[in-house]
Write a protein that holds these residues in place. Structure first.
Motif, short mmCIF file in Angstrom:
data_model
loop_
_atom_site.label_atom_id
_atom_site.label_comp_id
_atom_site.label_asym_id
_atom_site.label_seq_id
_atom_site.Cartn_x
_atom_site.Cartn_y
_atom_site.Cartn_z
N GLY A 1 2.88 7.05 -5.21
CA GLY A 1 2.42 7.43 -6.47
C GLY A 1 1.90 8.62 -6.39
N GLU A 2 1.20 8.92 -5.27
CA GLU A 2 0.52 10.36 -4.98
C GLU A 2 1.50 11.40 -4.83
OE1 GLU A 2 -2.35 9.95 -1.90
OE2 GLU A 2 -2.65 12.05 -1.62
N VAL B 1 0.93 -1.30 0.05
CA VAL B 1 0.00 -0.10 -0.11
C VAL B 1 0.90 1.33 -0.01
CG1 VAL B 1 -0.37 0.20 2.64
CG2 VAL B 1 -2.12 1.06 0.99
N ARG C 1 0.70 2.63 11.99
CA ARG C 1 0.32 2.61 10.37
C ARG C 1 1.10 3.94 9.88
NH1 ARG C 1 -4.18 5.14 8.62
NH2 ARG C 1 -5.56 4.44 10.34
N GLU D 1 1.05 3.05 -3.21
CA GLU D 1 0.12 4.21 -3.64
C GLU D 1 0.35 5.40 -3.16
OE1 GLU D 1 -2.90 2.42 -5.17
OE2 GLU D 1 -1.31 1.14 -5.31
N TYR D 2 0.70 5.55 -1.78
CA TYR D 2 1.14 6.84 -1.45
C TYR D 2 2.30 7.46 -2.19
CZ TYR D 2 -1.92 5.66 2.19
OH TYR D 2 -3.28 5.42 3.15
N PRO E 1 -0.86 19.23 12.64
CA PRO E 1 -2.24 18.93 12.82
C PRO E 1 -2.76 19.83 14.04
CG PRO E 1 -0.93 17.21 13.84
CD PRO E 1 0.21 18.22 12.93
N GLY F 1 0.61 7.19 7.47
CA GLY F 1 -0.10 7.95 6.74
C GLY F 1 0.71 8.80 5.71
N LEU F 2 -0.11 9.60 4.92
CA LEU F 2 0.44 10.32 4.31
C LEU F 2 1.59 11.55 4.66
CD1 LEU F 2 -2.16 11.68 1.62
CD2 LEU F 2 -0.17 10.77 0.96
N LYS F 3 1.16 11.60 5.89
CA LYS F 3 1.79 12.79 6.75
C LYS F 3 3.46 12.28 6.96
CE LYS F 3 1.66 16.14 9.94
NZ LYS F 3 1.77 17.33 8.95
#
Ligand code: SF4
Ligand code: SF4
Lengths: 613, 188
Positions: free
Chosen positions: A251-252, A245, A326, A248-249, A349, A328-330
């Motif tokens: 790629g983003e 997974v 996990r 995917e990030y 945040p 995250g994008l961050k």
């Protein structure tokens, strides 16, 4: 045909498209829906594979092995904790290899969204020497599941197919025929004790060598496939390496960075050393993006070291990325910014207080009655709650750890409550030690420790909360489920006969909603010595609700209610909540939530609670 | 364009249902969509979240999870979970929240404090574009809140068509609640 499906469902349809012959698993979040989907498919289609929820993951894996060793395509499904249960067999079968395509689906849970350790099952690929595929989205899951069977047959090894929660629960559109593609095959098994047994050191050492050969043969297959995408830019200083997974990030985010190479892996074990070598040579640094353990990072670090290359490896071990949780994008954004020296980590945040919704039993849940009765029985038997140690177990029954019950003290692994209780009891406490365990958990791994307790003359009270279903994971059938509710003519196994056959010192069946009798029985059993087993039997409220109504609910006479809160304090029922009644606050029952169990009724000293109608 | 909607609440509030409807609507409207529910303990009164990400560029890769500061919209069905989710909202994003908190029995017994609408506003106001409070006056509340949300969501065009197509139970009642939400007066 296009449908929105989860990764688990995509895996199920991938296996069906590959013509899987046998599917066996044990429920466990976040892996459950893969097998559930195949069950659903087989209930709607004549042409379908054999599919079963086995007693536990080891049994499931063994059943699947038998099929794979008959040249059939087999799929075993489980969560990472289940892999540990199956590991004894997984190791052994890894050394033997397989003839039929054999896929072991394991779901990991970075961030522990479903509870249990943040285990990284990728280490098992290394430990057992298994090829591993890690799809990162729905489409890849569908395609790689099919490829996994082919890979397994080509290499002759079981293939570990690993998803994480974000993939197994993540939903997206899938274009497929959603059909079963049966392959006509005749079962065969060539008797070969050098391959299919382990008796003899020569056999085992030879099998070890075979295993390594099988693993070596993967690299070429990976190289000729499109599973691992190497996008190497000449002159780039940085290369980002990711898998599953994380791809995917990458790629983003990567389009925002100029001149960064990237490697996106879905065939992650063994590591493709040959293709990594030039990349380790030609970049100043590598950024490794992987959740949980630094598996890839260690492999690349050791390759760089062995080749004497000065490339800098950034990842978890140098602190570029967090060691737990996990991603995250961050996390990825700030790692990319740190590694490339460009871009920024994004805004900090907003912070806020964390409120906790304590989880508890559903309204009308029989377990509520059992823990209420246990609390009452402890008092009645003359003990103090703080002195009675209760070992809990996996599943809904562990919710007895939360208020207002505050019953369970420990939770380790499937079936462990009964063994743990024996150790506590042998440690010299002069108060009773109690184990609580659910029915599915008991069948799964509770019997061996119960046998141990009898043989060793242990002094424990075991309460089996038998609601007839494997509820926590979504109401799967188990060996104890009512025979009329067993699918496809399957049979029910009598828990009561099993327990009595073991030779326990005392056995009784109680009804959790018959509080007086249940309290009486529990108080008596608390005072006894030896191995006492009480089965508290009542069907799960939610499965029962699907078939029959509960009849009129209970309500509270607001005039009579003194707001002493005893009903809530003892039962903790979610249907109870305070409301304003004129000047005063009183308790009330939400008629939509009440499932008429009558437990709150047994708490009210003021006669304020009664049944309607 | 790549946008994200974060939904949160507790079990039984229909968060998953409205997230599925939004996702199906986006899919039908031609977007590339990912959706993930985290409902581990939903049945037992626990936190529920659904994360939707979508792009009009169907070839654009993106990950399924929304990270802090990544949500253009938050729909909050329970105020405690809404406050817990504050860090997900993008600066200038939209929050539509229901003025309701499920009090766990332990909170009632131990007199723990749970947030009210004032606290939600205090937490979100400094960085939120549209801050919309919804009084739960129409049932089913999830469809009512969805209706309110639709007013602030540019992708809501023809959302009703999706609803009529995808809803299987109590269609009339659900659609009425949705319409009442669309007409709901807020002092945004
Ligand atoms: S136990 Fe009876 S009097 Fe006390 S709060 Fe409950 S309903 Fe009211
Ligand atoms: S009878 Fe009482 S305890 Fe049982 S479900 Fe109804 S409100 Fe809850």
């Amino acid at each position: 045909m296009k449908r929105i499906v989860s990764g688990n469902q995509a895996l199920a349809y991938g296996a069906l498209a590959a013509g899987v012959d046998l599917v066996a698993g044990y429920p466990g979040t976040p892996s459950t829906e893969a097998l559930t989907e195949i069950i659903r498919f087989s209930s709607e289609n004549e042409n379908a594979p054999w599919v079963e929820w086995s007693t536990n993951e080891k049994v499931a894996f063994d059943v699947a092995t038998g099929a794979a060793w008959s040249g059939k395509r087999a799929l075993a499904t489980m969560k990472m904790s289940g892999l540990n249960v199956a590991l004894d067999s997984v190791m052994s079968v890894a050394y033997s290899g397989t003839t039929g395509g054999f896929v072991l689906y394991v779901a990991d849970d970075p961030g522990a969204e479903a509870g249990m350790p943040e285990q990284d099952s990728r280490l098992c690929a290394d430990l057992a020497g298994l090829p591993m595929l890690e799809p990162g989205n729905v489409l890849e899951t569908y395609e790689l599941t099919q490829k996994a069977f082919e890979l397994s047959e080509k290499v002759g090894a079981p293939v570990l197919l690993r998803l994480v929660t974000s993939v197994s629960h993540g939903e997206a559109e899938l274009e497929a025929d959603f059909a079963y593609h049966l392959r006509e095959t005749t079962p065969y098994h060539n008797r070969d004790i050098t391959r299919y047994t382990k008796a003899g050191s020569k056999i085992c050492v030879d099998q070890h060598a075979d295993l390594l050969k099988r693993l070596d043969s993967c690299e070429e297959i990976y190289e000729s496939s499109s599973w691992n995408r190497f996008e190497i830019l000449s002159g780039a200083a940085l290369c980002v390496v990711s898998s599953g997974v994380m791809n995917e990030y990458v790629g983003e985010l990567l389009p925002a960075y100029s001149h960064v190479s990237s490697v996106r892996l879905t065939a992650t074990w063994p590591v493709e050393k040959k293709r990594f070598l030039p990349l380790l040579r030609d970049h100043e640094s590598l950024l490794i993006l992987e959740e949980l353990e630094p598996v890839l990072e260690k492999a690349l670090r050791s390759q760089a070291q062995a080749e004497g290359l000065p490339v800098k490896i950034l990842g978890k071990m140098d602190g570029t990325l967090p060691r737990t949780g996990r991603y995250g994008l961050k996390d990825i954004r700030s790692a990319l910014a740190a590694a490339s020296g460009t871009g920024d980590a994004g805004p900090a945040p907003a912070s806020a207080t964390a409120y906790r919704h304590t989880i508890t039993f559903c309204s009308g849940c029989p377990h509520r009655g059992t823990y209420m009765a246990l609390n009452r029985a402890i008092k009645k038997a003359g003990f103090k709650k703080k002195d009675v140690l209760v070992t809990g177990d996996i599943g809904c029954t562990i919710l007895g750890m939360n208020g207002p019950f505050d019953s369970c003290w420990t939770e380790v692994s499937m079936g462990s409550s009964i063994g743990l209780a024996q150790g506590f009891a042998r440690s010299g406490f002069d108060t009773p030690v109690v184990a609580t365990i659910g029915d599915s958990t008991f069948f799964h791994a509770g019997l061996p420790p119960l046998i141990n307790a009898v043989q060793q003359r242990a002094d424990i009270l075991v309460i089996i909360l038998d609601n007839g279903w494997t509820s926590m994971t979504g109401f799967q059938v188990n060996p104890g489920t009512e025979e009329s509710l067993q699918p496809g003519g399957r049979r029910r196994v009598s828990m009561d006969a099993l327990i009595q056959a073991v030779g326990v010192d005392y056995f009784e069946v109680i009804k959790p909603f018959d509080q007086d009798a249940a309290v009486e029985a529990l108080a008596g059993a608390l005072r006894m010595k030896g191995v006492r087993v009480l089965v508290s039997r009542e069907e799960c409220a939610l499965t029962r609700e699907r078939r029959k109504s509960f009849g009129p609910g209970y309500s509270i006479d607001q005039e009579k209610c003194t707001f002493c809160k005893m009903c809530l304090r003892e039962s903790g029922c979610t249907a109870l909540s305070p409301v304003q009644y004129g000047e005063k606050t009183v308790m009330s029952i939400d008629p939509d939530l009440c499932r008429s169990c009558g437990l709150c009724f047994t708490c009210c000293k003021f006669g304020a609670i009664s049944r309607e109608g | 364009m790549l946008k994200s909607v974060f939904l949160t609440g507790v079990g039984g509030q229909g968060v998953v249902t409205i997230a599925n409807l939004l996702s199906a609507h986006l899919q039908d409207s031609g977007y590339k969509v990912t959706l993930i529910h985290a409902t581990g303990m939903a049945q037992r009164g626990g936190r529920v979240t659904s994360e939707i990400r979508y792009s009009d560029d169907r070839d654009r890769p993106f990950g399924p999870r929304i990270s802090s500061g990544g949500a253009d919209y938050i729909i909050g069905m329970d105020m405690a979970e809404t406050v817990n989710s504050a860090s997900f909202l993008k600066a200038g994003g939209t929050l539509v929240f229901q003025n309701y908190t499920l009090l766990p029995s332990t909170a009632v017994l131990n007199k723990e404090s749970f947030p009210d609408a004032e606290e939600v506003k205090r937490v979100f106001a400094p960085f939120t574009g549209n801050l919309v409070e919804v009084e739960p006056s129409v049932r089913p509340v999830n469809m009512f809140v969805l209706g309110v949300f639709a007013r602030y969501w540019p992708e809501a065009e023809r959302l009703e068509e999706t609803l009529s197509k995808k809803l299987t139970k109590r269609v009339e009642e659900n659609l009425t609640a949705f319409h009442r939400g669309r007409d709901y007066r807020t002092e945004a």
